[in-house]
Design a protein around this motif. Structure first.
Motif, PDB file in Angstrom:
ATOM      1  N   SER A   9       6.565  -3.082   1.681  1.00  0.00           N
ATOM      2  CA  SER A   9       6.274  -2.570   0.693  1.00  0.00           C
ATOM      3  C   SER A   9       6.395  -1.246  -0.072  1.00  0.00           C
ATOM      4  O   SER A   9       5.960  -0.609   0.353  1.00  0.00           O
ATOM      5  N   ASN A  53       4.620   0.875  -1.187  1.00  0.00           N
ATOM      6  CA  ASN A  53       2.933   1.841  -1.749  1.00  0.00           C
ATOM      7  C   ASN A  53       2.989   2.954  -0.356  1.00  0.00           C
ATOM      8  O   ASN A  53       3.403   2.624   0.613  1.00  0.00           O
ATOM      9  N   SER A  84      -0.338  -3.139  -2.023  1.00  0.00           N
ATOM     10  CA  SER A  84       1.214  -3.078  -2.032  1.00  0.00           C
ATOM     11  C   SER A  84       0.907  -3.188  -3.647  1.00  0.00           C
ATOM     12  O   SER A  84       0.108  -3.674  -4.336  1.00  0.00           O
ATOM     13  N   LYS A  99       7.121   6.299   2.339  1.00  0.00           N
ATOM     14  CA  LYS A  99       5.540   5.705   1.838  1.00  0.00           C
ATOM     15  C   LYS A  99       4.719   6.210   2.710  1.00  0.00           C
ATOM     16  O   LYS A  99       3.942   5.904   3.561  1.00  0.00           O
ATOM     17  N   HIS A 143      -5.416  -1.123   7.166  1.00  0.00           N
ATOM     18  CA  HIS A 143      -4.347  -1.662   6.115  1.00  0.00           C
ATOM     19  C   HIS A 143      -4.703  -2.053   4.575  1.00  0.00           C
ATOM     20  O   HIS A 143      -6.093  -3.088   4.491  1.00  0.00           O
TER      21      HIS A 143
END
Ligand code: TXA
Ligand code: MG
Length: 312
Positions: A136, A138, A144, A48, A222
């Motif tokens: 999540s 992503n 996400s 990630k 984010h």
């Protein structure tokens, strides 16, 4: 969607050897690994590109399993009975003898826990001998994933197995509530906080952007679609992708709607896939109409505001 036992077996096999599997949940897909294994958790952070100080949510099948790792309390039980399994994450105190990898919590004494409702992932959790840490699925800071296709887009073949579970039915991450001191909301999410207020018979406090960044959902960059995004726009430029809540009578080439009828639940479900679709289109800028700030509209606005901080 039916449970495919051979897929469950494959997922278990990969997880048992401490590799990562992408799992479907009703909120968003998760990038899952054995929460008791340091080597498995390291792989999540690596895949990630997630900063090590940002702790993970651990997913459980039952309270019995949870009690091996966490101390529960009355408020938790009240909320659990009403909302779990479902789109709510609780912050609880870790037990001293908990087996949760310290990498999951960044050495903190608290743990974020959730009971997903998606029946395929519930089945998987039931057959495993450990809970699943899963952020999540992503790349850190990006949007996400709500389908297996999204995960392939972000990770290619780097994720060893994707457990197919169709499109996430809620489409926004879980609501996070801290139960460490007085109950406090740390992240808006798929469960409307006014419903939690009713159950607890109180007006919950919020701590959505603390000075110390304890929740990555609170970081500036984010949920970023990777394109500049302007909010509360009535008149978009022609070269801007324009997002509106409800299907307009005249659909211009640059117009995109979140729901035919203006339904906020449907809009929530479509938000992340629409942002991904626009990112792949010819448009390089996004403008969004005012979205009503009630129910899930509050979570949609929260994500859009954070997304709008991109490129500033
Ligand atoms: O719906 C969801 O919650 C999805 C699915 C896969 O369950 N998961 C998810 O995970 O959104 P993630 O890692 O993207 O977001 C979890 C958030 C992070 O922002 C993290 O900082 C926060 O939870 N968190 C984790 N442990 C925490 C703790 N002990 N105290 C406060 N915040 C915590
Ligand atoms: Mg996330």
């Amino acid at each position: 969607m039916k449970i495919n036992l051979s897929n469950i077996k494959k997922a278990k096999k990969v997880l048992d050897r401490n590799d990562c599997v992408a799992i479907p949940t009703e909120t968003v897909y998760g990038l899952a690994a054995n929460a008791y294994s340091n080597s498995a958790i390291k792989k999540i952070y690596h895949l990630k590109k997630r900063p090590k100080y940002n702790p993970l949510i651990v997913h459980y099948y039952s309270i019995e399993d949870l009690e091996k790792d966490c101390i529960i309390n009355d408020v938790f039980l009240k909320l659990y009975k009403k909302f779990s399994p479902g789109p709510i994450t609780y912050i609880l105190k870790l037990k001293k003898n908990s087996r949760i990898s310290r990498l999951v919590t960044n050495n903190s004494t608290t743990l974020a826990v959730r009971f997903p409702k998606h029946k395929i992932t519930k089945y998987l959790l039931k057959v495993l001998n450990y809970p699943l840490a899963a952020p999540s699925a992503n790349i850190s800071g990006k949007i996400s994933a709500v389908s297996s296709k999204d995960i392939l887009e972000d990770f290619g073949k780097k994720v060893k197995f994707i457990l197919e579970g169709g499109k996430s039915s809620i489409g926004l991450e879980s609501t996070i509530i801290s139960l460490i001191k007085k109950p406090k909301i740390l992240r808006l999410g798929g469960l409307d906080t006014s419903i939690i207020n009713k159950v607890l018979n109180q007006n919950l406090k919020f701590n959505l952007s603390p000075s110390k960044v304890s929740t990555s959902g609170q970081m500036r960059l984010h949920y970023s679609p990777g394109l500049p995004l302007r909010l509360n726009i009535k008149k978009p430029y022609k070269d801007e992708a324009y997002i509106v809540l409800k299907k307009p009578k005249i659909l211009k080439e640059n117009f995109f709607y979140l729901s035919k009828s203006g339904n906020l639940k449907i809009a929530a479900k479509n938000l992340y896939s629409l942002l991904r679709k626009i990112k792949k289109s010819k448009f390089k800028l996004i403008a969004v109409d005012k979205i009503k700030n009630q129910g899930l509209g509050k979570t949609i606005n929260d994500r859009l505001i954070r997304a709008s901080k991109f490129n500033r």
